[in-house]
Scaffold this motif. Structure first.
Motif, PDB file in Angstrom:
ATOM      1  N   PHE A   1     -41.716  39.393  13.011  1.00 10.61           N
ATOM      2  CA  PHE A   1     -41.675  38.610  11.773  1.00 10.61           C
ATOM      3  C   PHE A   1     -40.523  37.609  11.800  1.00 10.61           C
ATOM      4  CE2 PHE A   1     -43.706  42.534   9.767  1.00 10.61           C
ATOM      5  CZ  PHE A   1     -44.963  41.980   9.810  1.00 10.61           C
ATOM      6  N   ASP A   2     -39.387  38.044  12.344  1.00  8.14           N
ATOM      7  CA  ASP A   2     -38.226  37.170  12.343  1.00  8.14           C
ATOM      8  C   ASP A   2     -38.417  35.986  13.280  1.00  8.14           C
ATOM      9  OD1 ASP A   2     -35.393  37.086  11.193  1.00  8.14           O
ATOM     10  OD2 ASP A   2     -35.049  36.688  13.318  1.00  8.14           O
ATOM     11  N   ALA A   3     -39.126  36.199  14.376  1.00  3.06           N
ATOM     12  CA  ALA A   3     -39.405  35.082  15.287  1.00  3.06           C
ATOM     13  C   ALA A   3     -40.214  33.998  14.577  1.00  3.06           C
ATOM     14  CB  ALA A   3     -40.147  35.591  16.519  1.00  3.06           C
ATOM     15  N   LEU A   4     -41.183  34.416  13.773  1.00  3.25           N
ATOM     16  CA  LEU A   4     -41.962  33.447  12.990  1.00  3.25           C
ATOM     17  C   LEU A   4     -41.059  32.704  12.006  1.00  3.25           C
ATOM     18  CD1 LEU A   4     -45.183  35.511  12.151  1.00  3.25           C
ATOM     19  CD2 LEU A   4     -44.989  33.595  13.749  1.00  3.25           C
ATOM     20  N   GLY A   5     -40.195  33.462  11.327  1.00  2.00           N
ATOM     21  CA  GLY A   5     -39.292  32.838  10.365  1.00  2.00           C
ATOM     22  C   GLY A   5     -38.315  31.889  11.023  1.00  2.00           C
ATOM     23  N   ALA A   6     -37.748  32.291  12.160  1.00  2.00           N
ATOM     24  CA  ALA A   6     -36.778  31.447  12.858  1.00  2.00           C
ATOM     25  C   ALA A   6     -37.427  30.150  13.342  1.00  2.00           C
ATOM     26  CB  ALA A   6     -36.174  32.214  14.032  1.00  2.00           C
ATOM     27  N   CYS A   7     -38.638  30.257  13.871  1.00  2.00           N
ATOM     28  CA  CYS A   7     -39.346  29.053  14.336  1.00  2.00           C
ATOM     29  C   CYS A   7     -39.683  28.129  13.168  1.00  2.00           C
ATOM     30  CB  CYS A   7     -40.609  29.448  15.084  1.00  2.00           C
ATOM     31  SG  CYS A   7     -40.310  30.190  16.708  1.00  2.00           S
ATOM     32  N   GLY A   8     -40.112  28.705  12.050  1.00  2.00           N
ATOM     33  CA  GLY A   8     -40.422  27.888  10.875  1.00  2.00           C
ATOM     34  C   GLY A   8     -39.190  27.181  10.346  1.00  2.00           C
ATOM     35  N   TRP A   9     -38.059  27.904  10.278  1.00  2.00           N
ATOM     36  CA  TRP A   9     -36.813  27.308   9.786  1.00  2.00           C
ATOM     37  C   TRP A   9     -36.337  26.196  10.716  1.00  2.00           C
ATOM     38  CZ3 TRP A   9     -32.144  27.456  12.455  1.00  2.00           C
ATOM     39  CH2 TRP A   9     -31.050  26.908  11.766  1.00  2.00           C
ATOM     40  N   ALA A  10     -36.388  26.444  12.023  1.00  2.21           N
ATOM     41  CA  ALA A  10     -35.940  25.436  12.979  1.00  2.21           C
ATOM     42  C   ALA A  10     -36.817  24.189  12.908  1.00  2.21           C
ATOM     43  CB  ALA A  10     -35.945  26.023  14.391  1.00  2.21           C
ATOM     44  N   ALA A  11     -38.135  24.385  12.809  1.00  4.13           N
ATOM     45  CA  ALA A  11     -39.052  23.247  12.721  1.00  4.13           C
ATOM     46  C   ALA A  11     -38.788  22.435  11.454  1.00  4.13           C
ATOM     47  CB  ALA A  11     -40.498  23.746  12.743  1.00  4.13           C
ATOM     48  N   TYR A  12     -38.565  23.140  10.338  1.00  2.93           N
ATOM     49  CA  TYR A  12     -38.270  22.463   9.068  1.00  2.93           C
ATOM     50  C   TYR A  12     -36.989  21.637   9.176  1.00  2.93           C
ATOM     51  CZ  TYR A  12     -35.579  22.503   4.691  1.00  2.93           C
ATOM     52  OH  TYR A  12     -34.750  22.182   3.644  1.00  2.93           O
ATOM     53  N   SER A  13     -35.928  22.225   9.724  1.00  9.24           N
ATOM     54  CA  SER A  13     -34.643  21.533   9.815  1.00  9.24           C
ATOM     55  C   SER A  13     -34.723  20.332  10.747  1.00  9.24           C
ATOM     56  CB  SER A  13     -33.561  22.512  10.301  1.00  9.24           C
ATOM     57  OG  SER A  13     -33.423  23.604   9.422  1.00  9.24           O
ATOM     58  N   VAL A  14     -35.383  20.508  11.889  1.00 11.37           N
ATOM     59  CA  VAL A  14     -35.520  19.405  12.832  1.00 11.37           C
ATOM     60  C   VAL A  14     -36.368  18.283  12.232  1.00 11.37           C
ATOM     61  CG1 VAL A  14     -36.508  18.726  15.061  1.00 11.37           C
ATOM     62  CG2 VAL A  14     -35.175  20.838  14.880  1.00 11.37           C
TER      63      VAL A  14
ATOM     64  N   ILE B   1     -30.256  12.421  17.135  1.00  8.45           N
ATOM     65  CA  ILE B   1     -31.204  12.317  18.248  1.00  8.45           C
ATOM     66  C   ILE B   1     -32.222  11.221  17.984  1.00  8.45           C
ATOM     67  CG2 ILE B   1     -33.127  13.505  19.380  1.00  8.45           C
ATOM     68  CD1 ILE B   1     -31.494  16.072  19.198  1.00  8.45           C
ATOM     69  N   GLY B   2     -32.706  11.154  16.736  1.00  6.55           N
ATOM     70  CA  GLY B   2     -33.693  10.144  16.392  1.00  6.55           C
ATOM     71  C   GLY B   2     -35.057  10.455  16.995  1.00  6.55           C
ATOM     72  N   PRO B   3     -35.891   9.434  17.201  1.00  5.71           N
ATOM     73  CA  PRO B   3     -37.251   9.654  17.732  1.00  5.71           C
ATOM     74  C   PRO B   3     -37.261   9.916  19.237  1.00  5.71           C
ATOM     75  CG  PRO B   3     -36.887   7.327  17.352  1.00  5.71           C
ATOM     76  CD  PRO B   3     -35.656   8.022  16.855  1.00  5.71           C
ATOM     77  N   ASP B   4     -36.735  11.060  19.633  1.00 10.22           N
ATOM     78  CA  ASP B   4     -36.686  11.452  21.040  1.00 10.22           C
ATOM     79  C   ASP B   4     -37.341  12.830  21.154  1.00 10.22           C
ATOM     80  OD1 ASP B   4     -36.070  12.358  23.589  1.00 10.22           O
ATOM     81  OD2 ASP B   4     -34.105  11.389  23.616  1.00 10.22           O
ATOM     82  N   PRO B   5     -38.656  12.896  21.435  1.00  5.60           N
ATOM     83  CA  PRO B   5     -39.388  14.172  21.407  1.00  5.60           C
ATOM     84  C   PRO B   5     -38.788  15.251  22.298  1.00  5.60           C
ATOM     85  CG  PRO B   5     -40.909  12.329  21.548  1.00  5.60           C
ATOM     86  CD  PRO B   5     -39.547  11.762  21.743  1.00  5.60           C
ATOM     87  N   ALA B   6     -38.332  14.889  23.495  1.00  3.97           N
ATOM     88  CA  ALA B   6     -37.804  15.896  24.421  1.00  3.97           C
ATOM     89  C   ALA B   6     -36.550  16.557  23.854  1.00  3.97           C
ATOM     90  CB  ALA B   6     -37.501  15.253  25.778  1.00  3.97           C
ATOM     91  N   ARG B   7     -35.642  15.753  23.341  1.00  2.00           N
ATOM     92  CA  ARG B   7     -34.407  16.307  22.775  1.00  2.00           C
ATOM     93  C   ARG B   7     -34.684  17.072  21.482  1.00  2.00           C
ATOM     94  NH1 ARG B   7     -29.985  11.420  23.403  1.00  2.00           N
ATOM     95  NH2 ARG B   7     -29.276  11.903  25.530  1.00  2.00           N
TER      96      ARG B   7
ATOM     97  N   GLY C   1     -34.969  11.398   8.729  1.00  2.00           N
ATOM     98  CA  GLY C   1     -33.807  10.558   8.462  1.00  2.00           C
ATOM     99  C   GLY C   1     -33.438   9.691   9.650  1.00  2.00           C
ATOM    100  N   GLY C   2     -33.469  10.287  10.851  1.00  2.00           N
ATOM    101  CA  GLY C   2     -33.089   9.531  12.036  1.00  2.00           C
ATOM    102  C   GLY C   2     -34.073   8.442  12.397  1.00  2.00           C
ATOM    103  N   SER C   3     -35.354   8.694  12.190  1.00  2.00           N
ATOM    104  CA  SER C   3     -36.361   7.687  12.544  1.00  2.00           C
ATOM    105  C   SER C   3     -36.374   6.518  11.569  1.00  2.00           C
ATOM    106  CB  SER C   3     -37.747   8.338  12.597  1.00  2.00           C
ATOM    107  OG  SER C   3     -38.119   8.844  11.320  1.00  2.00           O
ATOM    108  N   GLN C   4     -35.959   6.758  10.342  1.00  2.00           N
ATOM    109  CA  GLN C   4     -35.931   5.686   9.351  1.00  2.00           C
ATOM    110  C   GLN C   4     -34.728   4.773   9.529  1.00  2.00           C
ATOM    111  OE1 GLN C   4     -38.340   4.996   7.003  1.00  2.00           O
ATOM    112  NE2 GLN C   4     -39.476   6.570   8.141  1.00  2.00           N
ATOM    113  N   PHE C   5     -33.634   5.318  10.065  1.00  2.00           N
ATOM    114  CA  PHE C   5     -32.403   4.525  10.223  1.00  2.00           C
ATOM    115  C   PHE C   5     -31.845   4.750  11.631  1.00  2.00           C
ATOM    116  CE2 PHE C   5     -32.730   5.499   5.685  1.00  2.00           C
ATOM    117  CZ  PHE C   5     -32.608   4.239   5.128  1.00  2.00           C
ATOM    118  N   THR C   6     -32.576   4.262  12.626  1.00  2.00           N
ATOM    119  CA  THR C   6     -32.163   4.480  14.011  1.00  2.00           C
ATOM    120  C   THR C   6     -30.836   3.793  14.340  1.00  2.00           C
ATOM    121  OG1 THR C   6     -33.532   2.588  14.659  1.00  2.00           O
ATOM    122  CG2 THR C   6     -34.509   4.795  14.857  1.00  2.00           C
ATOM    123  N   ASP C   7     -30.526   2.685  13.661  1.00  2.00           N
ATOM    124  CA  ASP C   7     -29.291   1.939  13.953  1.00  2.00           C
ATOM    125  C   ASP C   7     -28.167   2.289  12.982  1.00  2.00           C
ATOM    126  OD1 ASP C   7     -30.498   0.586  16.061  1.00  2.00           O
ATOM    127  OD2 ASP C   7     -31.358  -0.908  14.695  1.00  2.00           O
ATOM    128  N   ASP C   8     -28.441   3.128  12.027  1.00  2.00           N
ATOM    129  CA  ASP C   8     -27.415   3.505  11.049  1.00  2.00           C
ATOM    130  C   ASP C   8     -27.539   4.998  10.750  1.00  2.00           C
ATOM    131  OD1 ASP C   8     -25.564   3.716   9.039  1.00  2.00           O
ATOM    132  OD2 ASP C   8     -26.211   1.905   7.976  1.00  2.00           O
TER     133      ASP C   8
END
Length: 214
Positions: A146-159, A51-57, A165-172
């Motif tokens: 509690f799980d909602a907090l954990g799921a949101c934290g995990w998703a935010a971390y992964s994204v 996705i790279g630097p695309d806030p909506a996606r 990585g995507g923002s540093q190498f947008t063309d590769d």
């Protein structure tokens, strides 16, 4: 290997607007709570890199990943509630799974919020936590919160890892993936080192208390 990865990233990048891709992310994030070998974090990080630097996606990816993780955790919790002794015995056939389950079960009453929120970062602990809290009839409403907090934290971390990585190498994107995976491995290594240090300290404190004169 790199050619295969490059082909895969090309295919995924061309289908970022396809509904099946988002359903795939949701499904894999959910299955990881029931099938511990499901590559949920890898999937979310990979899509975030593409996705790279695309806030909506990226925001959509966060919502889909968190929703999938929450759904899977609730499923494992409900399975634990209804499984009965038979399924729990089958789950504990291997020594490794038995240790995981016992470790979670003995700490559920005292450390449930921590286990539910942070346990997802340890291999196999999402499934063990859901099954243990369910089998011990831990209140579903509190588990869900509690799980909602954990799921949101995990998703935010992964994204976030994938975004870096995507923002540093947008063309590769291949280089972006390698950077993101490297960061993820580094963070996982730090967590594991911290966990082992804490475990050794607890063991040392226990030995000291046991050795004290009555």
């Amino acid at each position: 290997m790199f050619e295969l990865l490059d082909t895969l990233t090309t295919v995924l990048r061309e289908n970022l607007d396809q509904p099946w891709l988002w359903l795939l992310v949701f499904g894999i994030a959910a299955l990881d709570a029931v099938i511990p070998l499901s590559p949920s974090e890898t999937t979310v990080v990979t899509v975030a890199v593409l996705i790279g630097p695309d806030p909506a996606r990226l925001l959509l990816l966060f919502a889909v990943a968190a929703g999938g993780a929450l759904a899977g955790d609730c499923a494992s919790h409900l399975i634990g509630r209804r499984a009965g002794p038979g399924l729990l015995r089958r789950m504990q056939r291997t020594e490794r799974n038995r240790r995981r389950y016992e470790w979670v079960r003995t700490r559920t009453n005292k450390y449930t919020p921590l286990l539910v929120i942070a346990g997802r970062y340890l291999p196999g602990c999402r499934f063990a936590t859901g099954m243990a809290t369910g089998s011990m009839r831990y209140p579903f409403g509190r588990f869900l919160a509690f799980d909602a907090l954990g799921a949101c934290g995990w998703a935010a971390y992964s994204v976030l890892i994938g975004y870096i990585g995507g923002s540093q190498f947008t063309d590769d994107p291949l280089k972006g993936l390698l950077l993101a995976y490297g960061l993820a491995l580094l963070l996982c290594g730090c967590v594991e080192v911290g966990r082992r240090i804490a475990a050794r300290r607890r063991q040392a404190n226990t030995e000291v208390r046991v050795g004290e004169p009555v």
